[in-house]
Design an enzyme around this catalytic site. Sequence first.
Site, PDB file in Angstrom:
ATOM      1  N   LYS A 182      10.874  14.242  13.758  1.00  0.00           N
ATOM      2  CA  LYS A 182      10.069  15.037  14.690  1.00  0.00           C
ATOM      3  C   LYS A 182       8.582  15.038  14.297  1.00  0.00           C
ATOM      4  O   LYS A 182       7.720  14.835  15.134  1.00  0.00           O
ATOM      5  CB  LYS A 182      10.567  16.494  14.730  1.00  0.00           C
ATOM      6  CG  LYS A 182      12.024  16.651  15.131  1.00  0.00           C
ATOM      7  CD  LYS A 182      12.422  18.115  15.259  1.00  0.00           C
ATOM      8  CE  LYS A 182      12.397  18.904  13.965  1.00  0.00           C
ATOM      9  NZ  LYS A 182      13.383  18.462  12.955  1.00  0.00           N
ATOM     10  N   ARG A 196      14.215  27.124  17.311  1.00  0.00           N
ATOM     11  CA  ARG A 196      15.285  26.718  16.397  1.00  0.00           C
ATOM     12  C   ARG A 196      16.568  27.499  16.655  1.00  0.00           C
ATOM     13  O   ARG A 196      17.575  27.237  16.031  1.00  0.00           O
ATOM     14  CB  ARG A 196      14.885  27.066  14.970  1.00  0.00           C
ATOM     15  CG  ARG A 196      14.112  26.062  14.116  1.00  0.00           C
ATOM     16  CD  ARG A 196      14.743  24.987  13.497  1.00  0.00           C
ATOM     17  NE  ARG A 196      14.512  24.593  12.143  1.00  0.00           N
ATOM     18  CZ  ARG A 196      13.451  24.019  11.612  1.00  0.00           C
ATOM     19  NH1 ARG A 196      12.362  23.878  12.276  1.00  0.00           N
ATOM     20  NH2 ARG A 196      13.475  23.592  10.381  1.00  0.00           N
ATOM     21  N   ARG A 206      12.022  11.381   1.088  1.00  0.00           N
ATOM     22  CA  ARG A 206      10.769  11.791   1.746  1.00  0.00           C
ATOM     23  C   ARG A 206       9.796  12.406   0.743  1.00  0.00           C
ATOM     24  O   ARG A 206      10.179  13.115  -0.173  1.00  0.00           O
ATOM     25  CB  ARG A 206      11.089  12.816   2.837  1.00  0.00           C
ATOM     26  CG  ARG A 206       9.848  13.356   3.547  1.00  0.00           C
ATOM     27  CD  ARG A 206      10.157  13.808   4.934  1.00  0.00           C
ATOM     28  NE  ARG A 206      10.698  15.153   4.991  1.00  0.00           N
ATOM     29  CZ  ARG A 206      11.015  15.768   6.135  1.00  0.00           C
ATOM     30  NH1 ARG A 206      10.862  15.150   7.287  1.00  0.00           N
ATOM     31  NH2 ARG A 206      11.513  16.981   6.117  1.00  0.00           N
ATOM     32  N   ARG A 218       9.322  18.238  -1.123  1.00  0.00           N
ATOM     33  CA  ARG A 218       9.271  19.643  -0.729  1.00  0.00           C
ATOM     34  C   ARG A 218      10.299  20.467  -1.510  1.00  0.00           C
ATOM     35  O   ARG A 218      11.343  19.956  -1.891  1.00  0.00           O
ATOM     36  CB  ARG A 218       9.547  19.769   0.774  1.00  0.00           C
ATOM     37  CG  ARG A 218       8.352  19.390   1.599  1.00  0.00           C
ATOM     38  CD  ARG A 218       8.648  19.251   3.066  1.00  0.00           C
ATOM     39  NE  ARG A 218       9.675  20.128   3.597  1.00  0.00           N
ATOM     40  CZ  ARG A 218      10.010  20.168   4.884  1.00  0.00           C
ATOM     41  NH1 ARG A 218       9.375  19.388   5.745  1.00  0.00           N
ATOM     42  NH2 ARG A 218      10.953  20.960   5.309  1.00  0.00           N
ATOM     43  N   ARG A 221      20.348  23.234   5.119  1.00  0.00           N
ATOM     44  CA  ARG A 221      19.506  23.066   6.321  1.00  0.00           C
ATOM     45  C   ARG A 221      20.268  22.334   7.416  1.00  0.00           C
ATOM     46  O   ARG A 221      20.121  22.638   8.592  1.00  0.00           O
ATOM     47  CB  ARG A 221      18.217  22.307   5.959  1.00  0.00           C
ATOM     48  CG  ARG A 221      17.199  23.199   5.261  1.00  0.00           C
ATOM     49  CD  ARG A 221      16.132  22.386   4.568  1.00  0.00           C
ATOM     50  NE  ARG A 221      15.266  21.684   5.493  1.00  0.00           N
ATOM     51  CZ  ARG A 221      14.586  20.588   5.172  1.00  0.00           C
ATOM     52  NH1 ARG A 221      14.685  20.064   3.969  1.00  0.00           N
ATOM     53  NH2 ARG A 221      13.806  20.017   6.052  1.00  0.00           N
TER      54      ARG A 221
HETATM   55  P1  AMP Z   1      10.792  22.257   8.833  1.00  0.00           P
HETATM   56  O1  AMP Z   1       9.568  21.753   8.159  1.00  0.00           O
HETATM   57  O2  AMP Z   1      10.638  22.307  10.335  1.00  0.00           O
HETATM   58  O3  AMP Z   1      12.053  21.558   8.391  1.00  0.00           O
HETATM   59  O4  AMP Z   1      10.943  23.787   8.393  1.00  0.00           O
HETATM   60  C1  AMP Z   1      11.118  24.151   7.040  1.00  0.00           C
HETATM   61  C2  AMP Z   1      11.728  25.539   6.957  1.00  0.00           C
HETATM   62  O5  AMP Z   1      10.865  26.503   7.591  1.00  0.00           O
HETATM   63  C3  AMP Z   1      13.059  25.693   7.661  1.00  0.00           C
HETATM   64  O6  AMP Z   1      14.148  25.271   6.854  1.00  0.00           O
HETATM   65  C4  AMP Z   1      13.073  27.211   7.915  1.00  0.00           C
HETATM   66  O7  AMP Z   1      13.351  27.930   6.733  1.00  0.00           O
HETATM   67  C5  AMP Z   1      11.629  27.486   8.274  1.00  0.00           C
HETATM   68  N1  AMP Z   1      11.374  27.326   9.730  1.00  0.00           N
HETATM   69  C6  AMP Z   1      10.590  26.403  10.335  1.00  0.00           C
HETATM   70  N2  AMP Z   1      10.578  26.565  11.666  1.00  0.00           N
HETATM   71  C7  AMP Z   1      11.378  27.629  11.915  1.00  0.00           C
HETATM   72  C8  AMP Z   1      11.785  28.299  13.114  1.00  0.00           C
HETATM   73  N3  AMP Z   1      11.367  27.902  14.327  1.00  0.00           N
HETATM   74  N4  AMP Z   1      12.636  29.346  12.987  1.00  0.00           N
HETATM   75  C9  AMP Z   1      13.066  29.776  11.783  1.00  0.00           C
HETATM   76  N5  AMP Z   1      12.725  29.198  10.621  1.00  0.00           N
HETATM   77  C10 AMP Z   1      11.873  28.131  10.677  1.00  0.00           C
END
Ligand code: AMP
Length: 214
Positions: free
Chosen positions: A13, A88, A127, A162, A173
């Site tokens: 994404k 999400r 990554r 990360r 996740r």
């Molecule tokens: P990402 O970089 O999009 O994989 O997000 C990393 C982490 O941020 C996720 O595993 C969640 O803990 C939190 N996170 C990101 N976007 C959301 C969202 N829309 N709703 C809830 N938690 C989020």
Amino acid sequence: MRIVLLGAPGAGKGTVAKMLTDYDGSVQISTGDILRNAVKAGSELGKKAQGFMERGELVPDDLIMDIMEARLQEPDCAKGFLLDGFPRTIPQAEALKKLLVKINLKLDRVINLDVPKDVILDRLTTRRTCSNPDCQEIYNIKSKPPKPDGTCVKCGAPAVQRADETVEAITKRLETYNEKTAPLIDFYKKEGLTTTISSLSSEEIVDQIKKAVK
Ligand code: AMP
């Protein structure tokens, strides 16, 4: 264009959103990036979000909606936005729907990036992400490595793994994605908005998205 990018962590994404920003000036809005920056800055939001993120759980919906209500009304969103990692959950999608009515905007498409689980696992463990909050370029130690000393090709900051890319957090996740986020594919299908793309090439995905929003 105004699109939502759906897909498991590691589906691509962020990479695709960054490529699309160059195409028509739409802004990439990654709730994950916003939250990681808040954690780094040690802000109230960061303190509330950190534990959830490190465990691979979702941050509560009300915190996310506070961020997004403000963010979607900033002037740079006028040209369009690419929502990367938001919504999400079904409650977030319902809240987004209400918010868009309030600010008189409509989504063009919801793009579902459909990537096999083994590819996802391989991508997430290999990554690396630039640690400079203003850059956050995404690398892969096999297919798109950072500089030999581990720094970002674009800005020179260290490219790091990360905190939520340990095997335990990745597994959590993916579970969270299947349970809470995958139902959004049908949610948006019912609204006639979902386009599923199964390609593994970012260039091809970008081409297909351009066609889908025309
Ligand atoms: P990402 O970089 O999009 O994989 O997000 C990393 C982490 O941020 C996720 O595993 C969640 O803990 C939190 N996170 C990101 N976007 C959301 C969202 N829309 N709703 C809830 N938690 C989020």
